[in-house]
Design an enzyme around this catalytic site. Structure first.
Site, mmCIF file in Angstrom:
data_model
loop_
_atom_site.group_PDB
_atom_site.id
_atom_site.type_symbol
_atom_site.label_atom_id
_atom_site.label_comp_id
_atom_site.label_asym_id
_atom_site.label_seq_id
_atom_site.Cartn_x
_atom_site.Cartn_y
_atom_site.Cartn_z
ATOM 1 N N ASN A 1 73.359 -2.120 -84.356
ATOM 2 C CA ASN A 1 73.980 -0.833 -84.015
ATOM 3 C C ASN A 1 72.977 -0.043 -83.178
ATOM 4 O O ASN A 1 72.037 0.539 -83.715
ATOM 5 C CB ASN A 1 74.349 -0.077 -85.303
ATOM 6 C CG ASN A 1 74.915 1.301 -85.011
ATOM 7 O OD1 ASN A 1 75.289 1.586 -83.865
ATOM 8 N ND2 ASN A 1 74.980 2.140 -86.022
ATOM 9 N N HIS B 1 81.060 4.998 -89.738
ATOM 10 C CA HIS B 1 79.602 5.064 -89.881
ATOM 11 C C HIS B 1 79.213 6.438 -90.437
ATOM 12 O O HIS B 1 79.851 7.445 -90.113
ATOM 13 C CB HIS B 1 78.932 4.822 -88.526
ATOM 14 C CG HIS B 1 77.449 4.685 -88.661
ATOM 15 N ND1 HIS B 1 76.613 5.773 -88.715
ATOM 16 C CD2 HIS B 1 76.663 3.595 -88.795
ATOM 17 C CE1 HIS B 1 75.362 5.346 -88.870
ATOM 18 N NE2 HIS B 1 75.370 4.023 -88.925
ATOM 19 N N SER C 1 67.699 0.940 -92.886
ATOM 20 C CA SER C 1 66.278 0.615 -92.753
ATOM 21 C C SER C 1 65.961 -0.874 -92.943
ATOM 22 O O SER C 1 64.940 -1.244 -93.518
ATOM 23 C CB SER C 1 65.438 1.465 -93.716
ATOM 24 O OG SER C 1 65.553 2.836 -93.366
ATOM 25 N N GLY D 1 70.024 -0.766 -87.449
ATOM 26 C CA GLY D 1 69.968 0.300 -86.451
ATOM 27 C C GLY D 1 68.652 0.239 -85.689
ATOM 28 O O GLY D 1 68.479 -0.539 -84.753
HETATM 29 P P1 PGA Z 1 68.762 2.042 -89.546
HETATM 30 O O1 PGA Z 1 70.302 2.345 -89.216
HETATM 31 O O2 PGA Z 1 68.606 0.525 -89.581
HETATM 32 O O3 PGA Z 1 67.992 2.658 -88.404
HETATM 33 O O4 PGA Z 1 68.463 2.644 -90.866
HETATM 34 C C1 PGA Z 1 71.341 1.580 -89.759
HETATM 35 C C2 PGA Z 1 72.664 2.125 -89.313
HETATM 36 O O5 PGA Z 1 72.793 3.356 -89.168
HETATM 37 O O6 PGA Z 1 73.629 1.378 -89.097
#
Ligand code: PGA
Length: 254
Positions: free
Chosen positions: A14, A101, A218, A239
């Protein structure tokens, strides 16, 4: 008695509001160079709307890598300035769409009802939704996690006919873990994923047993393996760590 099918792991990048068309082209070239095709897993890239066409064209020779939009509007066409329909997204060559989301819910005020309209519109256009759900920190502290995620999943999928009820993926993303560096432990993720699986089987039997349930929040190369090994975790939604092709490639190989 439902026999659980094997589900090939799914890795979703994403990109959020990163990578316009030229950056997307460069990313895909680099990513495909270092991530060799594998028949036992699926990769999905979610660029911003303006880069969908470039992404879909750039992965044309690699059916193991698919493209998703990050949102849609539920109407097919009309006077909706600034909105994009499911059919338009399909027309770029994308096959999936992220819906619900937490940034859409919390920053842009998307309601459960709107998400349900979007899920229905996506399926009607042949776009497969990746339905994102997750509890806030306050809800987790209040012991409401399972109740909240099951409610969000039911709300997003209520009213779907039996033939299409399994035609989506689910992504469990605890809101407190998104972009914070805090990850659910594999045990916490497994607890939630097991409840989601039960709910899916209750709603859609065999089809519910085959719905991929991804974990997000994360995720990085250092924790991806342990999370993937957790019970009922069928893939990862990434993300921040997906913005660099080499970092995402390492996660896709885990
Ligand atoms: P992140 O985001 O891996 O930066 O925590 C995940 C997401 O929002 O899909």
């Amino acid at each position: 008695m439902i026999v659980k099918p094997h589900i090939n792991p799914v890795f979703v990048a994403n990109w959020k509001m990163h990578h316009g068309p030229s950056a997307t082209r460069a990313y895909v070239i680099s990513f495909l160079r270092q991530y060799a095709k594998r028949g036992d897993r699926q990769v999905i890239l979610c660029p911003p709307f303006v880069s969908l066409d470039t992404a879909a064209t750039s992965v044309r020779e690699r059916p193991d890598v698919q493209v998703a939009a990050q949102n849609i509007f539920w109407e097919e066409r009309g006077a909706y300035t600034g909105e994009i329909s499911a059919f338009m997204v399909r027309d770029t060559g994308a096959n999936f769409v992220l819906l619900g989301h937490s940034e859409r819910r919390h920053m842009f005020g998307e309601t459960e009802e709107q998400i349900r309209h979007k899920v229905k519109a996506a399926l009607g256009a042949g776009l497969r939704p990746i339905i994102c759900i997750g509890e806030t920190l306050a809800e987790r502290k209040a012991g409401q996690t399972l109740e909240v995620v099951v409610r969000q999943l039911r709300a997003a999928t209520s009213g779907l006919t039996n033939e299409i009820i399994g035609d989506f993926m689910v992504a469990y993303e605890p809101v407190w873990a998104i972009g914070t560096g805090k990850t659910a432990t594999p045990e916490d993720a497994a607890d939630v994923h097991r409840s989601l699986r039960e709910s899916l089987i209750e709603a859609a039997g065999h089809r519910g047993a085959a719905v991929p349930i991804l974990y997000g929040g994360s995720v990085k190369a250092e924790n991806s393996r342990a999370l993937l090994d957790a019970d009922e975790v069928n893939g990862l939604l990434v993300g921040g760590a997906s913005l660099e092709p080499s970092a995402f490639g390492a996660i896709c190989r885990s």
